[in-house]
Design a protein around this motif. Structure first.
Motif, PDB file in Angstrom:
ATOM      1  N   VAL A  67       8.943   7.500   3.191  1.00 48.52           N
ATOM      2  CA  VAL A  67       7.721   8.048   2.600  1.00 48.52           C
ATOM      3  C   VAL A  67       7.680   7.625   1.136  1.00 48.52           C
ATOM      4  O   VAL A  67       8.684   7.736   0.422  1.00 48.52           O
ATOM      5  CB  VAL A  67       7.678   9.590   2.699  1.00 48.52           C
ATOM      6  N   SER A  68       6.540   7.122   0.694  1.00 41.28           N
ATOM      7  CA  SER A  68       6.395   6.689  -0.695  1.00 41.28           C
ATOM      8  C   SER A  68       4.979   6.993  -1.176  1.00 41.28           C
ATOM      9  O   SER A  68       4.125   7.433  -0.403  1.00 41.28           O
ATOM     10  CB  SER A  68       6.696   5.190  -0.834  1.00 41.28           C
ATOM     11  N   ILE A  69       4.737   6.739  -2.461  1.00 44.61           N
ATOM     12  CA  ILE A  69       3.433   7.019  -3.070  1.00 44.61           C
ATOM     13  C   ILE A  69       2.864   5.743  -3.670  1.00 44.61           C
ATOM     14  O   ILE A  69       3.551   5.047  -4.425  1.00 44.61           O
ATOM     15  CB  ILE A  69       3.551   8.096  -4.166  1.00 44.61           C
ATOM     16  N   LEU A  84      -3.557   9.359  -5.799  1.00 50.34           N
ATOM     17  CA  LEU A  84      -2.213   9.143  -5.274  1.00 50.34           C
ATOM     18  C   LEU A  84      -2.290   9.167  -3.753  1.00 50.34           C
ATOM     19  O   LEU A  84      -2.861  10.092  -3.170  1.00 50.34           O
ATOM     20  CB  LEU A  84      -1.250  10.228  -5.766  1.00 50.34           C
ATOM     21  N   THR A  85      -1.727   8.145  -3.112  1.00 54.78           N
ATOM     22  CA  THR A  85      -1.782   8.036  -1.655  1.00 54.78           C
ATOM     23  C   THR A  85      -0.376   8.101  -1.079  1.00 54.78           C
ATOM     24  O   THR A  85       0.521   7.379  -1.517  1.00 54.78           O
ATOM     25  CB  THR A  85      -2.447   6.713  -1.235  1.00 54.78           C
ATOM     26  N   CYS A  86      -0.205   8.977  -0.101  1.00 57.35           N
ATOM     27  CA  CYS A  86       1.089   9.133   0.568  1.00 57.35           C
ATOM     28  C   CYS A  86       1.188   8.096   1.688  1.00 57.35           C
ATOM     29  O   CYS A  86       0.372   8.091   2.618  1.00 57.35           O
ATOM     30  CB  CYS A  86       1.211  10.547   1.129  1.00 57.35           C
ATOM     31  N   VAL A  87       2.167   7.212   1.592  1.00 58.34           N
ATOM     32  CA  VAL A  87       2.359   6.138   2.569  1.00 58.34           C
ATOM     33  C   VAL A  87       3.641   6.419   3.357  1.00 58.34           C
ATOM     34  O   VAL A  87       4.669   6.773   2.773  1.00 58.34           O
ATOM     35  CB  VAL A  87       2.459   4.770   1.865  1.00 58.34           C
ATOM     36  N   THR A  96       1.808  17.020   8.873  1.00 59.97           N
ATOM     37  CA  THR A  96       1.261  17.935   7.873  1.00 59.97           C
ATOM     38  C   THR A  96       1.688  17.439   6.498  1.00 59.97           C
ATOM     39  O   THR A  96       2.880  17.308   6.220  1.00 59.97           O
ATOM     40  CB  THR A  96       1.776  19.370   8.076  1.00 59.97           C
ATOM     41  N   PHE A  97       0.690  17.153   5.649  1.00 58.41           N
ATOM     42  CA  PHE A  97       0.970  16.619   4.322  1.00 58.41           C
ATOM     43  C   PHE A  97       1.032  17.737   3.289  1.00 58.41           C
ATOM     44  O   PHE A  97       0.460  18.814   3.468  1.00 58.41           O
ATOM     45  CB  PHE A  97      -0.112  15.615   3.905  1.00 58.41           C
ATOM     46  N   TYR A 138      10.213  15.096   5.566  1.00 61.08           N
ATOM     47  CA  TYR A 138      10.469  13.921   4.734  1.00 61.08           C
ATOM     48  C   TYR A 138       9.663  14.055   3.448  1.00 61.08           C
ATOM     49  O   TYR A 138       8.569  14.625   3.440  1.00 61.08           O
ATOM     50  CB  TYR A 138      10.058  12.628   5.456  1.00 61.08           C
ATOM     51  N   GLU A 139      10.210  13.516   2.367  1.00 63.33           N
ATOM     52  CA  GLU A 139       9.461  13.500   1.118  1.00 63.33           C
ATOM     53  C   GLU A 139       9.748  12.212   0.356  1.00 63.33           C
ATOM     54  O   GLU A 139      10.778  11.559   0.547  1.00 63.33           O
ATOM     55  CB  GLU A 139       9.766  14.715   0.248  1.00 63.33           C
TER      56      GLU A 139
END
Length: 208
Positions: A67-69, A84-87, A96-97, A138-139
């Motif tokens: 998981v990255s931004i 900011l986009t969570c990839v 669930t984000f 995950y983060e």
């Protein structure tokens, strides 16, 4: 013998977790070239893995999801907008984000994008995207956002402008004084010349 022990262990864990939710085999490392499922994870043969069984599996059996931004800007001016986009590479299974700022969960921010409108210096921070899914929690690594304080820039601009204005006023005053002095000299010279014309030269008697 080893394989039998693993099956017995997973069987006991499954019984202990009856009634729990299922975890998809997409969360497991099953398609390994040159290896059988039993070499990595016996549960690869199942279509539904008990979540308790999954929680107690070896990390080698689970896929290492990332998981990255991605950011539209990391160092921006005050008042700008940032997205900011969570990839991630997790399977689309009940995702669930969520977002954190300085390790504090941001309320009502449960989408894959975090939109920061009209940013202020107080919004400079480290942001983290996290995901809850059937494959686990995950983060991302912290992503820094820096907002430049325009008030400091404005103060510098105002200071430079004030200095330039003082210099211009000084030059204008100096030019005016120089011009006034020149006019004063002209008036004095004019009066002197006018006085010479009004006063005739004295008559000198001729010698006999």
């Amino acid at each position: 013998m080893k394989e039998m022990f693993q099956y017995l262990l997973f069987g006991q864990l499954f019984i202990a977790g009856v009634g729990s939710a299922c975890v998809s085999d997409k969360c497991l490392r099953c398609n390994i070239t040159g290896a059988t499922p039993a070499d990595f994870c016996p549960s690869c043969q199942d279509t539904c893995i008990n979540d308790t069984v999954y929680a107690n599996m070896s990390a080698d059996c689970k896929k290492a999801f990332q998981v990255s931004i991605n950011s539209s800007g990391s160092s921006v001016n005050e008042g700008d907008d940032i997205t900011l986009t969570c990839v991630h590479d997790l399977p689309s299974l009940a995702l669930t984000f969520g977002w954190k700022k300085k390790q504090e969960i941001q309320e009502n921010e449960n989408k894959s994008e975090l939109f920061l409108k009209g940013v202020r210096p107080s919004m400079s921070s480290q942001y983290i995207c996290f995901l809850n899914s059937s494959c686990g929690y995950y983060e991302s690594l912290p992503h820094g956002v820096t907002v430049k304080n325009n008030s400091v820039i404005l103060l510098v601009i105002c200071g430079i402008s004030s200095l330039a204005l003082v210099l211009l006023m000084g030059l204008a005053l100096k030019f005016k004084m120089k011009r006034d002095n020149a006019k004063q000299r002209e008036r004095v010279e004019h009066r002197i010349q006018a006085g010479k014309i009004r006063d005739p030269a004295p008559i000198v008697p001729r010698a006999s």
